[in-house]
Design an enzyme around this catalytic site. Structure first.
Site, PDB file in Angstrom:
ATOM      1  N   SER A  52      -3.795   1.116   5.510  1.00 30.14           N
ATOM      2  CA  SER A  52      -3.357   0.799   4.143  1.00 30.14           C
ATOM      3  C   SER A  52      -4.146  -0.303   3.469  1.00 30.14           C
ATOM      4  CB  SER A  52      -1.869   0.440   4.132  1.00 30.14           C
ATOM      5  OG  SER A  52      -1.081   1.597   4.256  1.00 30.14           O
ATOM      6  N   LYS A  55      -5.563   0.466   0.131  1.00 30.48           N
ATOM      7  CA  LYS A  55      -4.866   0.271  -1.145  1.00 30.48           C
ATOM      8  C   LYS A  55      -5.449  -0.884  -1.952  1.00 30.48           C
ATOM      9  CE  LYS A  55      -0.513   2.377   0.362  1.00 30.48           C
ATOM     10  NZ  LYS A  55      -0.433   2.526   1.819  1.00 30.48           N
ATOM     11  N   SER A 107       3.525  -1.342   0.239  1.00 30.12           N
ATOM     12  CA  SER A 107       2.522  -0.426   0.775  1.00 30.12           C
ATOM     13  C   SER A 107       2.915   1.032   0.566  1.00 30.12           C
ATOM     14  CB  SER A 107       2.281  -0.698   2.269  1.00 30.12           C
ATOM     15  OG  SER A 107       1.048  -0.167   2.694  1.00 30.12           O
TER      16      SER A 107
END
Length: 366
Positions: A52, A55, A107
């Site tokens: 993640s 991101k 997230s």
């Protein structure tokens, strides 16, 4: 201004033998945030999954879109995604800014996919934009398959690329404000402040000076983390990949960086800069530049290696007005640009009158 492009930076590792304490991560990079130069690291160019921390790029593109405060209707298709979620509901109305909060704090994979659909129409089209941005930043060992960080066949980065991406993203004020937030209330399907978002980045509470930015985990990637902290004017970014003890890794690496670097003035004495003038009442004029906050984050060993470059043309034709930009003063360390400032004319120069010009020519050519 000299353009600071990360792909042109020459890596600089300080004190090769003097590292931080034992680091659990398979790959890690500590960079100075303003220049992106490497302070210390291991396996910094090894391509690995990033989970993640992907991101960071998704959030950055959203923040750069100019549409953060635009309200959208959440489509159903992008919500069909596994993993972490901010709990989006099909058909609810939400601003892009609140989606980025859900992306970076909780997230949310649903937020990542929704941002992709709203801005580019599909996951694939948005991934293309992510890769274009990576190329523009000189992140040569980074490739994105999706906006969330779920495992993909060609979804990878390196510790150095990821740290430099983080450093660049933190220059965006909206992005930096979002990732520094510990808790945020946003609407939930029409209910004002109905959704509570809490940041997963424990360093915001545990390490003094932490500014953000993103955690990540999948079974394939292991624990991934990018952090940014600032102390005494020095800003550092750390990226770790496959780091089972990443919180302690980051504390150790940040401590090391802050022990090595300090904010330092680049000018010991102001240089006397003059520009040559042709066709004016003066042959030369004084020049000036803004000396305020002319500083960089350097080690004691680096300061003597800083070079000053005064970039002026061989001459300038009159007339010249006071305050006119004539060139640039640039401070570099091993070809990495630390600071650059415009050079201005400190005084005006009028062109020589035709009669004086004739007299001057007669004196030269009697």
């Amino acid at each position: 201004m000299v353009k600071r492009v990360f792909s042109f930076f020459i890596l600089l590792t300080l004190c090769a033998g003097a590292r931080a304490g034992a680091v659990s991560a398979k790959a890690y990079a500590l960079v100075e945030a303003e220049t992106g130069r490497l302070i210390t690291g291991a396996n910094v160019s090894e391509r690995l999954p990033m989970a993640s921390t992907t991101k960071i790029m998704t959030g950055l593109l959203a923040c750069e879109s100019g549409r953060l405060d635009e309200e959208f209707v959440v489509p159903e298709e992008p919500l069909r995604v596994e993993g972490s979620s901010m709990g989006l509901v099909p058909g609810e109305r939400i601003t892009l800014r609140d989606l980025v909060y859900g992306l970076m704090l909780e997230s949310g994979n649903d937020a990542a996919n929704t941002i992709a659909y709203l801005l580019e129409g599909s996951i694939e089209a948005f991934a293309e934009k992510m890769n274009e941005k990576a190329e523009n930043l000189g992140l040569e060992n980074t490739h994105f398959d999706n906006p969330s960080g779920l495992d993909g066949p060609t979804h990878y980065t390196t510790a150095l690329d990821l740290a430099r991406l983080g450093a660049h993203a933190m220059q965006n004020e909206d992005f930096a404000d979002i990732v520094s937030t510990w808790e945020k209330r946003v609407p939930y399907n029409g209910i004002q402040n109905g959704r509570r978002l809490v940041n997963h980045n424990a360093l915001l509470k545990q390490y003094e000076g932490t500014l953000g930015i993103k955690t990540g985990f999948t079974k394939k990637s292991g624990r991934c983390l990018v952090s940014c902290a600032k102390r005494n004017g020095v800003t550092l970014v750390v990226a770790t990949l496959k780091g089972p003890d990443d919180w302690n890794d980051h504390r150790s690496l940040l401590d090391y960086g802050f022990s090595v670097l300090r904010r330092t003035r680049l000018l010991r004495a102001k240089p006397d800069i003059q520009a040559s003038i042709v066709g004016g009442v003066k042959d030369t004029i004084r020049c000036s530049f803004d000396e305020e906050n002319l500083e960089a984050s350097l080690s004691d060993k680096e300061l003597p290696q800083v070079k000053t470059h005064i970039l002026l043309r061989p001459f300038y034709y009159a007339a010249i007005s006071k305050g006119q930009k004539l060139g640039e003063i640039v401070f570099t360390l091993d070809d990495v640009v630390l600071v650059s400032r415009p050079i201005y004319a400190a005084e005006p120069v009028e062109p020589i009158s035709p009669s004086k010009l004739k007299g001057l020519l007669r004196s030269i050519f009697p």
